[in-house]
Design a protein around this motif. Structure first.
Motif, PDB file in Angstrom:
ATOM      1  N   GLU A   1      -3.460   3.940  -2.168  1.00  0.00           N
ATOM      2  CA  GLU A   1      -3.578   2.834  -3.116  1.00  0.00           C
ATOM      3  C   GLU A   1      -3.089   1.529  -2.491  1.00  0.00           C
ATOM      4  O   GLU A   1      -2.041   1.483  -1.838  1.00  0.00           O
ATOM      5  N   VAL A   2      -3.883   0.471  -2.689  1.00  0.00           N
ATOM      6  CA  VAL A   2      -3.553  -0.861  -2.167  1.00  0.00           C
ATOM      7  C   VAL A   2      -3.540  -1.841  -3.335  1.00  0.00           C
ATOM      8  O   VAL A   2      -4.463  -1.866  -4.152  1.00  0.00           O
ATOM      9  N   GLN A   3      -2.476  -2.650  -3.397  1.00  0.00           N
ATOM     10  CA  GLN A   3      -2.369  -3.650  -4.465  1.00  0.00           C
ATOM     11  C   GLN A   3      -2.123  -5.023  -3.849  1.00  0.00           C
ATOM     12  O   GLN A   3      -1.109  -5.255  -3.190  1.00  0.00           O
TER      13      GLN A   3
ATOM     14  N   PHE B   1     -11.477  -2.391   4.781  1.00  0.00           N
ATOM     15  CA  PHE B   1     -10.521  -1.312   5.000  1.00  0.00           C
ATOM     16  C   PHE B   1     -11.256  -0.139   5.634  1.00  0.00           C
ATOM     17  O   PHE B   1     -12.454   0.047   5.394  1.00  0.00           O
TER      18      PHE B   1
ATOM     19  N   SER C   1       0.849  -1.195   0.000  1.00  0.00           N
ATOM     20  CA  SER C   1       0.000   0.000   0.000  1.00  0.00           C
ATOM     21  C   SER C   1       0.881   1.240   0.000  1.00  0.00           C
ATOM     22  O   SER C   1       1.925   1.284   0.663  1.00  0.00           O
TER      23      SER C   1
ATOM     24  N   TYR D   1      -9.643   5.373   4.542  1.00  0.00           N
ATOM     25  CA  TYR D   1      -8.313   5.011   4.051  1.00  0.00           C
ATOM     26  C   TYR D   1      -8.330   5.061   2.527  1.00  0.00           C
ATOM     27  O   TYR D   1      -9.008   4.258   1.867  1.00  0.00           O
TER      28      TYR D   1
ATOM     29  N   ILE E   1      -0.639  -2.392   7.165  1.00  0.00           N
ATOM     30  CA  ILE E   1      -1.749  -1.715   6.485  1.00  0.00           C
ATOM     31  C   ILE E   1      -3.004  -1.808   7.358  1.00  0.00           C
ATOM     32  O   ILE E   1      -3.320  -2.889   7.873  1.00  0.00           O
TER      33      ILE E   1
ATOM     34  N   LEU F   1      -8.296   0.128  -4.522  1.00  0.00           N
ATOM     35  CA  LEU F   1      -7.841  -1.235  -4.264  1.00  0.00           C
ATOM     36  C   LEU F   1      -7.784  -2.026  -5.564  1.00  0.00           C
ATOM     37  O   LEU F   1      -8.740  -2.024  -6.340  1.00  0.00           O
TER      38      LEU F   1
END
Length: 716
Positions: free
Chosen positions: A112-114, A105, A48, A109, A145, A61
């Motif tokens: 960016e989350v991958q 999440f 993230s 928040y 995270i 996400l």
């Protein structure tokens, strides 16, 4: 120095076990795990960004699942011989994980989350998509995270009445349930799957069974995080807020929104009324205030709108369009709408409309599946298209979306088990969504059913579908039948269920709140059954049973099985025989070798053309029987006999030797038979001397009596 490895084991209770390990691979990711069972190895990672991009007010996400061909010891297809765009099965796995993770999440928040999940080694006895959710959650458990609660996913099958956790593909062939369940320790978050007409009670039992196994998987994640050393959750910049602005917006808008929601109206009318209230609220602020806090005004208006609309349903038992909670919108249907297609149907429910077509073909048109974890083909498949005009929008077209893949797959699973096993056709159903305000996927199921019946497919039973919703404030709740698009966005559950008069065939459920009670789920299922049976009745009013035959312009398919030894003769050298036959008869001929037999599919619209193909096949495989009589025709004259052709098997020739023409001695063949003569011969088998087939005309003629020896007197 090799880094330390941390491992936890999950016992599945049937001799199999899953291990989760961390500490050696992908250590620069915020969290990484390796999940193993049998020979299957899955790598799950999560990263993230440390800061949210400016102006982002949502969670960006990305869940990515990929299967490496090397995992199965195979090469990718295509010119470049490397993995390219994700397959539909990979996209469906991404959606399964995304739908469970996304609500967990923090709402504020926005970094960016991958999440990346990769199949690195494949085992034919393991279906890897059932492990993707576990890998994603375990990676998050090891990261810093912010994430509200750990989850996992599990597949449930049932064979001979016994539930199985994470069955193999071979076991699924014997199972009447294929369901994927995603859950936290306390709550079910996602359900998706297909069933062979099971009851609502059986479906809840399957969900409960999976939930117990998921709890065990969450325990293992917690132990692994504890052994590895749980990281302190990172700090992040929270959303700005202003309670004074919220109070001002709510005071100005709540009652007006409540009044609009209470009177019941159509989508565009309602949207315009809400937009007018929003403009009135914005007018309460100066240009400078809007420049600084306009985003807050918009956010608080949405929050107020959501609260007011939900309370209308909980207080009054009515909905945005004026319906009661159990009421289904008006439905009208039409079949045979498109004159040139093989089957078509138009299904309209309220402000949602789908136009479905059914196309019939041979096995050559089967959908080929070629991925590291699965190879095969589908003889029934469904595609779903959702153009922007269906919601009155103009937006870029960027190919098939993940949503379209997911909705099409749900509708396909709803219908596929109602296609008879002996149906000779490959069938493609395409749903074009023309209007959308609430569950176009369920409209697709209904339109798809009618299009198949219109095409003359003898479905086992017709299928209907309904989308259910839920609104609850903790103390009160309302289950909503046939939800609108707004009710989907503002509600706490989106639950789609399809089925026949006998039971459920598919479902998809997303729950947006924690702690949903099984009692509420059971009520939703019971209410859904009433709703889908009502919709099924409307379908049957339009077309009570499948058409008795395919349409005049649609291809008819005839199946013939021939001995494997004759496949080459039917194809001919370089395909010459079959190509000329197709051209002459206007048919499509497909030959598949199955168990040393040739399965011949003949597809055509002209019955005479199909009959000619069947006659040719009969001719090729014709084998006369010893001692039987057959009609033949003279096609060639020779000095030593005549070449004759079996009239029931054109092209099958045999020599009728001069000695077999008649009992009397024959000097000239033409004295007995001529070109074009038709008569009967007896088949005598293969001559042991010449090793050629032998037939006789004289064998069917009465044998003349022998002349007695006469005494001739001398001198005469």
């Amino acid at each position: 120095m090799i880094p330390q490895l941390f491992v936890e084991k999950i016992d599945l209770g049937d001799g199999r076990s899953i291990t989760i390990e961390t500490g050696r691979l992908a250590k620069q990711a915020d969290g990484s795990v390796v999940v193993r069972i049998g020979k299957t190895v899955i790598l799950g990672t999560v990263v993230s960004a440390r800061k949210a991009s400016p102006g982002i007010d949502f969670l960006p996400l990305t869940v990515d699942y990929r299967e490496k061909f090397a995992a199965a010891g195979r090469f990718p297809g295509g010119f470049f011989k490397r993995e390219a765009r994700p397959s539909d099965s990979e996209v469906l796995t991404m959606r399964l994980v995304d739908r469970v993770l996304r609500p967990l999440f923090p709402s504020d928040y926005h970094a960016e989350v991958q999440v990346m999940i990769q199949l690195m080694s494949h085992d034919d006895d393991v279906m890897p998509d059932a492990l993707a959710g576990l890998a994603a959650s375990a990676a998050l458990a090891l990261s810093d995270i912010p994430f509200e609660t750990l989850i996992s996913e599990a597949r449930v099958g049932r064979i001979d009445g016994k539930f199985i956790i994470n069955p193999s593909r071979a076991q699924l062939e014997l199972s009447d349930i294929d369901m994927m369940i995603g859950a936290s320790r306390d709550s079910i978050a996602m359900v998706e799957g297909e069933m062979k007409e099971i009851s609502e009670k059986e479906m809840v039992e399957a969900i409960k069974f999976a939930h117990e196994h998921i709890k065990v998987q969450i325990d293992a994640q917690e132990r692994l995080a504890s052994a590895f050393g749980k990281k302190e959750v990172r700090t992040y910049e929270t959303e700005k807020s202003d309670e004074a602005i919220y109070a001002k917006v709510k005071a100005a808008a709540y009652d007006k929104i409540y009044a609009i929601a209470s009177k019941g109206s159509a989508k565009h009318e309602r949207s315009a009324a809400f937009e007018a209230v929003k403009e009135e609220v914005k007018a309460l602020f100066t240009a400078e205030e809007l420049a600084e806090n306009g985003d807050l005004v918009g956010k608080y208006f949405y929050k107020t709108n959501k609260e007011a609309v939900r309370n209308v349903t909980l207080d009054l038992g009515t909905r945005l369009d004026g319906r009661k909670t159990t009421e289904i919108r008006p439905i009208w249907c039409e079949v045979d709408y498109l004159p040139s297609v093989h089957g078509s149907a138009l299904f309209t429910r309220g402000e949602t409309q789908a136009l479905a077509t059914a196309t019939l073909g041979t096995s050559r048109e089967a959908n080929q599946i070629d991925s590291p974890s699965e190879q095969g083909e589908e003889k029934f498949y469904l595609h779903y298209n959702f153009p922007p005009f269906s919601t009155g929008e103009a937006r870029p077209l960027r190919g098939t979306s993940r949503r379209e893949v997911g909705h099409g797959n749900l509708a396909q699973r709803a219908l596929k088990n109602m296609i008879p096993a002996d149906c000779p056709y490959t069938i493609r159903v395409v749903s074009e969504v023309l209007e959308s305000n609430g569950s176009s996927s369920m409209a697709t199921v209904c339109a798809g059913t009618l299009s198949l019946m219109d095409a003359g497919i003898q479905m086992i039973r017709p299928v209907s579908g309904i989308a259910m919703g839920l609104i609850t404030d903790g103390d009160r709740f309302a289950v909503l039948s046939d939800i609108l698009g707004d009710e989907d966005h503002l509600g706490d559950m989106d639950f789609k269920v399809t089925g026949t008069s006998e039971g459920i065939t598919a479902c998809q459920m997303d729950i947006k709140i924690d702690g949903l009670k099984y009692e509420i789920m059971e009520q939703a299922l019971a209410q859904a059954r009433d709703g889908r049976l009502h919709i099924l009745g409307k379908l049957l009013e339009t077309l009570s049973q499948p058409n008795g035959d395919v349409k005049v312009h649609a291809p008819k398919i005839i199946m013939r099985t021939i001995p494997g030894a004759y496949i080459g003769a039917l194809i001919g050298p370089g395909g010459k025989v079959i190509q000329e036959l197709q051209k002459a008869t206007g048919t499509t001929i497909v030959i598949n070798e199955v168990d040393e037999q040739g399965v011949v599919e003949i597809l055509g619209t002209d019955p005479d053309g199909i009959a000619k193909v069947l006659a040719k096949i009969d001719s090729i495989i014709f084998k006369p029987q010893m001692g039987e009589a057959y009609e033949v025709k003279v096609i060639k004259m020779l000095d030593f006999g005549a070449v004759v052709e079996y009239t029931d098997a054109p092209g099958n020739e045999v020599l009728l030797h001069v000695s077999e023409l008649a009992w009397e001695r024959t000097e000239n063949v033409s004295d007995v038979v001529k070109m074009g003569d038709v008569f009967q011969v007896k088949y005598l088998g293969v001559d042991p001397k010449t090793r050629k087939e032998k037939v006789s005309r004289k064998a069917l003629l009465p044998r003349p009596p022998r002349e007695e020896n006469k005494i001739v007197p001398k001198g005469e």
